[in-house]
Design an enzyme around this catalytic site. Sequence first.
Site, PDB file in Angstrom:
ATOM      1  CB  VAL A 169      -0.952  -0.003   1.213  1.00 21.88           C
ATOM      2  CG1 VAL A 169      -1.671   1.338   1.339  1.00 21.88           C
ATOM      3  CG2 VAL A 169      -1.961  -1.128   1.088  1.00 21.88           C
ATOM      4  CB  THR A 217      -3.087  -3.711  10.318  1.00 19.02           C
ATOM      5  OG1 THR A 217      -3.718  -3.800   9.023  1.00 19.02           O
ATOM      6  CG2 THR A 217      -2.694  -2.268  10.586  1.00 19.02           C
ATOM      7  CG  PHE A 244     -11.346   1.443  -1.274  1.00 19.75           C
ATOM      8  CD1 PHE A 244     -12.084   0.603  -0.460  1.00 19.75           C
ATOM      9  CD2 PHE A 244     -11.311   2.798  -0.966  1.00 19.75           C
ATOM     10  CE1 PHE A 244     -12.791   1.097   0.634  1.00 19.75           C
ATOM     11  CE2 PHE A 244     -12.007   3.299   0.120  1.00 19.75           C
ATOM     12  CZ  PHE A 244     -12.750   2.448   0.923  1.00 19.75           C
ATOM     13  CE  LYS A 290      -9.292  -1.869   3.092  1.00 21.77           C
ATOM     14  NZ  LYS A 290      -8.970  -2.037   1.679  1.00 21.77           N
ATOM     15  CG  ASN A 298     -11.885  -5.254   2.068  1.00 16.90           C
ATOM     16  OD1 ASN A 298     -12.093  -4.836   0.935  1.00 16.90           O
ATOM     17  ND2 ASN A 298     -10.706  -5.144   2.646  1.00 16.90           N
ATOM     18  CG  LEU A 329     -21.858 -11.857  -8.434  1.00 18.75           C
ATOM     19  CD1 LEU A 329     -23.097 -11.383  -9.191  1.00 18.75           C
ATOM     20  CD2 LEU A 329     -22.273 -12.600  -7.165  1.00 18.75           C
ATOM     21  CB  CYS A 372      -7.651  -7.250   1.710  1.00 15.43           C
ATOM     22  SG  CYS A 372      -6.367  -6.078   1.232  1.00 15.43           S
TER      23      CYS A 372
END
Length: 433
Positions: A11, A86, A152, A207, A211, A253, A263
């Site tokens: 990131v 994290t 994102f 956020k 997700n 989908l 994530c």
Amino acid sequence: MKIVILGAGYVGLVSAACFAEFGVNVTCIDRDEKRIARLQKSDIPIFEPGLNELVAHNIKRGTLHFDTSLTPSLLSADVVFIAVGTPSRHGDGYADLTYVHDAAREIAQNLKRYTVIVTKSTVPVGTGRGIARIIREENPGATFDVCSNPEFLREGSALNDFMRPDRVVIGCESERAAEVMKALYRPLYLIETPMVITKLETAEMIKYAANAFLATKVTFINEIADLCEKTGADVQVVAKGIGLDGRIGRKFLHAGPGYGGSCFPKDTVALARTAEDKGVPMKILDAVISVNNARKKSMVQRVVTACDGSVKDKTIAVLGVTFKPNTDDMRASVSLDVIPDLQKRGARVRAFDPVGMREAQTLLPDVDWCQGPYDAMQGADALVILTEWNEFRALDLTQMKAALKQPVLVDLRNIYRPDEMKAAGFKYFSVGR
């Protein structure tokens, strides 16, 4: 404007390169001296299409810098981003905020002027206020604001996601901070990117909620795929039929072996833990986590079935080991469940991945790593497609049959058409069809 980004991981590095491309003066900080030395030479330690060129270009024109020390750059910075890891805390699944809190203390010790401090890392609701408390305790005279600006970014298309986002979310408590952040993102106003300006807690929740919802869509269509197999329906047509409904949408989908990556697995669990702490049951999310974990483990049984009930002493060719295409990221990849289980059942595994093998070798021992897809198939009793890399989408069926000992294909990504594979003489297994 001058900004500092703490953390040269995925990131942090993508954000630094993209802000620099906008013309912002960016310094990216990381304590890993070897990593910084590589980055200063435009040697990128991760795979992301286009990132090498973007970093090299902006180093050359002087808008992107890398350093191991925060102090010099912070003295003149308008904004400091916290983009450290994290990870899930071992044992309970909570987000481990050790690196975030360490970054807050380091920032506090070096604050000399008004600065906007921004969490880019994915953090639980309430983290922003916790950062503010740490800074006030460490440096009572500091003038600052804390903002939340969640990312994102999809691995494999992160540069486009940053440059042309669906939205930018900014959580802040003062008009002064909001104006600084809007000025930083001014280049995106030119393409009329929606800006969601809200308070800290709401931005942090957006956020996690995003997700969790996407993980739910993936899990839902996977369960529908299982039902399609029992009823004779085609999950791909079902997904198209419901995805054309504007209330549902087409994305996420695609039936397959379950979600993975850096994530969704950790963020869904972290949100569930937060909900537990607040006494708010999230039964849907709990079910998503449980179903996805079970699904990844169940994929081996599909291979066993394709091999007439046993893989003992058989050679299985595997194409793709990363959790998705266009990345070398192995985190929570289905391959980490499937390959060891195949080996445990007595199979020999030959595998190929376009960019993920270097990372995979440390995680998947006793695998025969091959030079290409047909090399992996040579003499194999069955072929399994785990990751839908583009180069696997139009393989030569004649060459495949010649390489394989048995024309058996377990396509966990539904790349090929069942009728074509049957006509070509393959024993073909897919998902939900």
